[in-house]
Design a protein around this motif. Structure first.
Motif, PDB file in Angstrom:
ATOM      1  N   GLY A 138       2.541  14.161   3.085  1.00 17.60           N
ATOM      2  CA  GLY A 138       3.468  15.271   2.992  1.00 17.60           C
ATOM      3  C   GLY A 138       2.747  16.585   2.819  1.00 17.60           C
ATOM      4  O   GLY A 138       1.541  16.691   2.992  1.00 17.60           O
ATOM      5  N   GLU A 139       3.507  17.591   2.441  1.00 16.05           N
ATOM      6  CA  GLU A 139       2.956  18.927   2.310  1.00 16.05           C
ATOM      7  C   GLU A 139       2.556  19.270   0.887  1.00 16.05           C
ATOM      8  O   GLU A 139       1.995  20.325   0.648  1.00 16.05           O
ATOM      9  CB  GLU A 139       3.975  19.935   2.844  1.00 16.05           C
ATOM     10  N   ASP A 140       2.865  18.382  -0.071  1.00 19.09           N
ATOM     11  CA  ASP A 140       2.460  18.617  -1.456  1.00 19.09           C
ATOM     12  C   ASP A 140       0.963  18.375  -1.577  1.00 19.09           C
ATOM     13  O   ASP A 140       0.476  17.285  -1.341  1.00 19.09           O
ATOM     14  CB  ASP A 140       3.212  17.684  -2.416  1.00 19.09           C
ATOM     15  N   LEU A 141       0.228  19.395  -1.946  1.00 14.76           N
ATOM     16  CA  LEU A 141      -1.217  19.273  -2.079  1.00 14.76           C
ATOM     17  C   LEU A 141      -1.612  19.389  -3.530  1.00 14.76           C
ATOM     18  O   LEU A 141      -0.966  20.096  -4.288  1.00 14.76           O
ATOM     19  CB  LEU A 141      -1.916  20.350  -1.250  1.00 14.76           C
ATOM     20  N   PRO A 142      -2.616  18.769  -4.019  1.00  8.37           N
ATOM     21  CA  PRO A 142      -3.499  17.897  -3.256  1.00  8.37           C
ATOM     22  C   PRO A 142      -2.914  16.485  -3.132  1.00  8.37           C
ATOM     23  O   PRO A 142      -2.235  16.005  -4.029  1.00  8.37           O
ATOM     24  CB  PRO A 142      -4.766  17.883  -4.095  1.00  8.37           C
ATOM     25  N   LEU A 143      -3.198  15.840  -2.030  1.00  6.15           N
ATOM     26  CA  LEU A 143      -2.807  14.451  -1.842  1.00  6.15           C
ATOM     27  C   LEU A 143      -3.828  13.569  -2.555  1.00  6.15           C
ATOM     28  O   LEU A 143      -4.990  13.926  -2.687  1.00  6.15           O
ATOM     29  CB  LEU A 143      -2.761  14.100  -0.355  1.00  6.15           C
ATOM     30  N   VAL A 144      -3.391  12.410  -3.028  1.00  6.56           N
ATOM     31  CA  VAL A 144      -4.303  11.497  -3.718  1.00  6.56           C
ATOM     32  C   VAL A 144      -4.551  10.258  -2.856  1.00  6.56           C
ATOM     33  O   VAL A 144      -3.854  10.010  -1.877  1.00  6.56           O
ATOM     34  CB  VAL A 144      -3.765  11.088  -5.110  1.00  6.56           C
ATOM     35  N   GLU A 145      -5.558   9.503  -3.242  1.00  4.60           N
ATOM     36  CA  GLU A 145      -5.950   8.302  -2.498  1.00  4.60           C
ATOM     37  C   GLU A 145      -4.820   7.271  -2.486  1.00  4.60           C
ATOM     38  O   GLU A 145      -3.991   7.225  -3.401  1.00  4.60           O
ATOM     39  CB  GLU A 145      -7.197   7.676  -3.134  1.00  4.60           C
ATOM     40  N   THR A 189       0.852  -1.186   0.000  1.00  5.61           N
ATOM     41  CA  THR A 189       0.000   0.000   0.000  1.00  5.61           C
ATOM     42  C   THR A 189       0.887   1.234   0.000  1.00  5.61           C
ATOM     43  O   THR A 189       1.745   1.384   0.869  1.00  5.61           O
ATOM     44  CB  THR A 189      -0.925   0.012   1.229  1.00  5.61           C
ATOM     45  N   LEU A 190       0.679   2.102  -0.993  1.00  2.00           N
ATOM     46  CA  LEU A 190       1.418   3.359  -1.101  1.00  2.00           C
ATOM     47  C   LEU A 190       0.530   4.476  -0.571  1.00  2.00           C
ATOM     48  O   LEU A 190      -0.568   4.690  -1.070  1.00  2.00           O
ATOM     49  CB  LEU A 190       1.777   3.638  -2.561  1.00  2.00           C
ATOM     50  N   VAL A 191       1.003   5.174   0.454  1.00  2.00           N
ATOM     51  CA  VAL A 191       0.237   6.242   1.091  1.00  2.00           C
ATOM     52  C   VAL A 191       0.842   7.573   0.676  1.00  2.00           C
ATOM     53  O   VAL A 191       2.029   7.816   0.888  1.00  2.00           O
ATOM     54  CB  VAL A 191       0.269   6.088   2.625  1.00  2.00           C
TER      55      VAL A 191
END
Length: 80
Positions: free
Chosen positions: A19-26, A14-16
Motif C-alpha cells: 500500500g501507500e503507508d510508508l514505511p512498509l515492513v517485511e 504469509t502476510l504481505v
C-alpha cells in the motif's frame, strides 16, 4: 495481501505489507503446526529471520483478545 498454502505438516500463511503507508515492513510468515504456531519475520538490518513460537492456548487467547476491550481476562478451557 496474504497467501495461504497447505504443506505436509503445516498451514503456511504469509502476510504481505503493501500500500501507500510508508514505511512498509517485511513479510510475516505464520506456520500453523499440530502443536504450535510459529511467526517468522526477516530483520531487514541483519537479514536474520526472527521467530516467535506460540502454544495453541496462546493462539486462542490472542484470537479472543483481538475482539475484547482493554482489561485482564482468563478464558475457560474446555474439559478434556
Amino acid at each position: 495481501m496474504f497467501t495461504i498454502e497447505h504443506e505436509f505438516d503445516a498451514t503456511v500463511i504469509t502476510l504481505v505489507d503493501e500500500g501507500e503507508d510508508l514505511p512498509l515492513v517485511e513479510d510475516v510468515v505464520i506456520n500453523a503446526f499440530e502443536d504450535c504456531v510459529t511467526i517468522d519475520q526477516t530483520d531487514p538490518r541483519t537479514e536474520e529471520v526472527m521467530r516467535i513460537t506460540l502454544s495453541l492456548g496462546q493462539v486462542r487467547d490472542l484470537a479472543a483478545a483481538l475482539n475484547l476491550p482493554e482489561g485482564s481476562y482468563r478464558l475457560e478451557r474446555p474439559a478434556d
